[in-house]
Design a protein around this motif. Structure first.
Motif, PDB file in Angstrom:
ATOM      1  N   LEU A   1       4.220   2.590  -0.484  1.00  0.00           N
ATOM      2  CA  LEU A   1       5.140   1.623  -1.078  1.00  0.00           C
ATOM      3  C   LEU A   1       5.698   2.166  -2.393  1.00  0.00           C
ATOM      4  CD1 LEU A   1       3.099  -1.643  -0.468  1.00  0.00           C
ATOM      5  CD2 LEU A   1       5.050  -0.799   0.857  1.00  0.00           C
ATOM      6  N   SER A   2       6.969   1.899  -2.617  1.00  0.00           N
ATOM      7  CA  SER A   2       7.610   2.336  -3.862  1.00  0.00           C
ATOM      8  C   SER A   2       7.249   1.377  -4.999  1.00  0.00           C
ATOM      9  CB  SER A   2       9.130   2.359  -3.686  1.00  0.00           C
ATOM     10  OG  SER A   2       9.623   1.024  -3.577  1.00  0.00           O
ATOM     11  N   ALA A   3       7.515   1.797  -6.209  1.00  0.00           N
ATOM     12  CA  ALA A   3       7.281   0.943  -7.375  1.00  0.00           C
ATOM     13  C   ALA A   3       8.094  -0.338  -7.259  1.00  0.00           C
ATOM     14  CB  ALA A   3       7.616   1.694  -8.655  1.00  0.00           C
ATOM     15  N   ASP A   4       9.325  -0.227  -6.752  1.00  0.00           N
ATOM     16  CA  ASP A   4      10.164  -1.415  -6.583  1.00  0.00           C
ATOM     17  C   ASP A   4       9.570  -2.364  -5.548  1.00  0.00           C
ATOM     18  OD1 ASP A   4      12.677  -2.968  -6.990  1.00  0.00           O
ATOM     19  OD2 ASP A   4      12.943  -2.472  -4.858  1.00  0.00           O
ATOM     20  N   GLU A   5       9.060  -1.821  -4.447  1.00  0.00           N
ATOM     21  CA  GLU A   5       8.455  -2.680  -3.431  1.00  0.00           C
ATOM     22  C   GLU A   5       7.198  -3.369  -3.972  1.00  0.00           C
ATOM     23  OE1 GLU A   5       9.789  -0.405   0.651  1.00  0.00           O
ATOM     24  OE2 GLU A   5       8.173   0.459  -0.560  1.00  0.00           O
ATOM     25  N   LEU A   6       6.387  -2.650  -4.725  1.00  0.00           N
ATOM     26  CA  LEU A   6       5.203  -3.256  -5.330  1.00  0.00           C
ATOM     27  C   LEU A   6       5.594  -4.366  -6.298  1.00  0.00           C
ATOM     28  CD1 LEU A   6       3.120  -0.025  -5.916  1.00  0.00           C
ATOM     29  CD2 LEU A   6       2.612  -1.852  -4.274  1.00  0.00           C
ATOM     30  N   ARG A   7       6.651  -4.133  -7.075  1.00  0.00           N
ATOM     31  CA  ARG A   7       7.145  -5.172  -7.988  1.00  0.00           C
ATOM     32  C   ARG A   7       7.603  -6.393  -7.212  1.00  0.00           C
ATOM     33  NH1 ARG A   7      11.588  -7.159  -8.820  1.00  0.00           N
ATOM     34  NH2 ARG A   7      12.754  -5.535  -7.756  1.00  0.00           N
ATOM     35  N   ARG A   8       8.343  -6.163  -6.132  1.00  0.00           N
ATOM     36  CA  ARG A   8       8.849  -7.271  -5.314  1.00  0.00           C
ATOM     37  C   ARG A   8       7.719  -8.078  -4.695  1.00  0.00           C
ATOM     38  NH1 ARG A   8      12.559  -4.485  -1.163  1.00  0.00           N
ATOM     39  NH2 ARG A   8      12.600  -6.573  -0.268  1.00  0.00           N
ATOM     40  N   LEU A   9       6.637  -7.424  -4.338  1.00  0.00           N
ATOM     41  CA  LEU A   9       5.498  -8.139  -3.771  1.00  0.00           C
ATOM     42  C   LEU A   9       4.740  -8.920  -4.840  1.00  0.00           C
ATOM     43  CD1 LEU A   9       4.220  -5.422  -1.304  1.00  0.00           C
ATOM     44  CD2 LEU A   9       5.223  -7.629  -0.689  1.00  0.00           C
ATOM     45  N   ALA A  10       4.656  -8.373  -6.051  1.00  0.00           N
ATOM     46  CA  ALA A  10       3.918  -9.022  -7.129  1.00  0.00           C
ATOM     47  C   ALA A  10       4.684 -10.189  -7.740  1.00  0.00           C
ATOM     48  CB  ALA A  10       3.576  -8.008  -8.213  1.00  0.00           C
ATOM     49  N   GLU A  11       5.991 -10.096  -7.723  1.00  0.00           N
ATOM     50  CA  GLU A  11       6.838 -11.077  -8.415  1.00  0.00           C
ATOM     51  C   GLU A  11       6.533 -12.538  -8.059  1.00  0.00           C
ATOM     52  OE1 GLU A  11      11.436 -10.836  -9.428  1.00  0.00           O
ATOM     53  OE2 GLU A  11      11.065 -11.214  -7.305  1.00  0.00           O
ATOM     54  N   PRO A  12       6.466 -12.921  -6.785  1.00  0.00           N
ATOM     55  CA  PRO A  12       6.238 -14.332  -6.483  1.00  0.00           C
ATOM     56  C   PRO A  12       4.769 -14.740  -6.478  1.00  0.00           C
ATOM     57  CG  PRO A  12       6.639 -13.156  -4.456  1.00  0.00           C
ATOM     58  CD  PRO A  12       6.800 -12.151  -5.580  1.00  0.00           C
ATOM     59  N   ASP A  13       3.866 -13.800  -6.688  1.00  0.00           N
ATOM     60  CA  ASP A  13       2.443 -14.091  -6.594  1.00  0.00           C
ATOM     61  C   ASP A  13       1.998 -15.027  -7.711  1.00  0.00           C
ATOM     62  OD1 ASP A  13      -0.116 -13.969  -5.556  1.00  0.00           O
ATOM     63  OD2 ASP A  13      -0.639 -12.154  -6.654  1.00  0.00           O
TER      64      ASP A  13
END
Length: 99
Positions: A78-90
């Protein structure tokens, strides 16, 4: 949804406070899986590889196909952007169900 999930009042009480945020995380996993042409399970397991507090995820499989999918997740970076996108709504989950 399986019958137990529909009828599990205790389970619903444990997670009802974060259900909306949890749903958004599930939707993000689906979006990333679709963008990568992979499965949600592989994206979720790849995410686990980036969590420093997870040293040994317990993978419960009931079929060879599930085991193959878990192994295939090792090839999903996973890219840094994908990890950010997954963490954002958590949303943090409080410890519940124990006194």
């Amino acid at each position: 949804m399986v019958a137990r999930a529909r009828q599990d009042d205790f389970g619903h009480s444990l997670y009802s406070a974060t259900a909306s945020a949890d749903r958004r995380v599930v939707e993000r996993v689906g979006q990333i899986a679709e963008e990568r042409s992979t499965t949600r399970a592989q994206v979720a397991l790849a995410w686990l590889q980036h969590q420093p507090v997870v040293t040994a995820p317990v993978i419960g499989v009931t079929s060879v196909e599930q085991l193959d999918e878990a192994v295939a997740s090792l090839g999903v970076a996973l890219s840094a952007d994908e990890l950010r996108r997954l963490a954002e709504p958590d949303a943090p989950h409080a410890v519940v169900g124990h006194e």
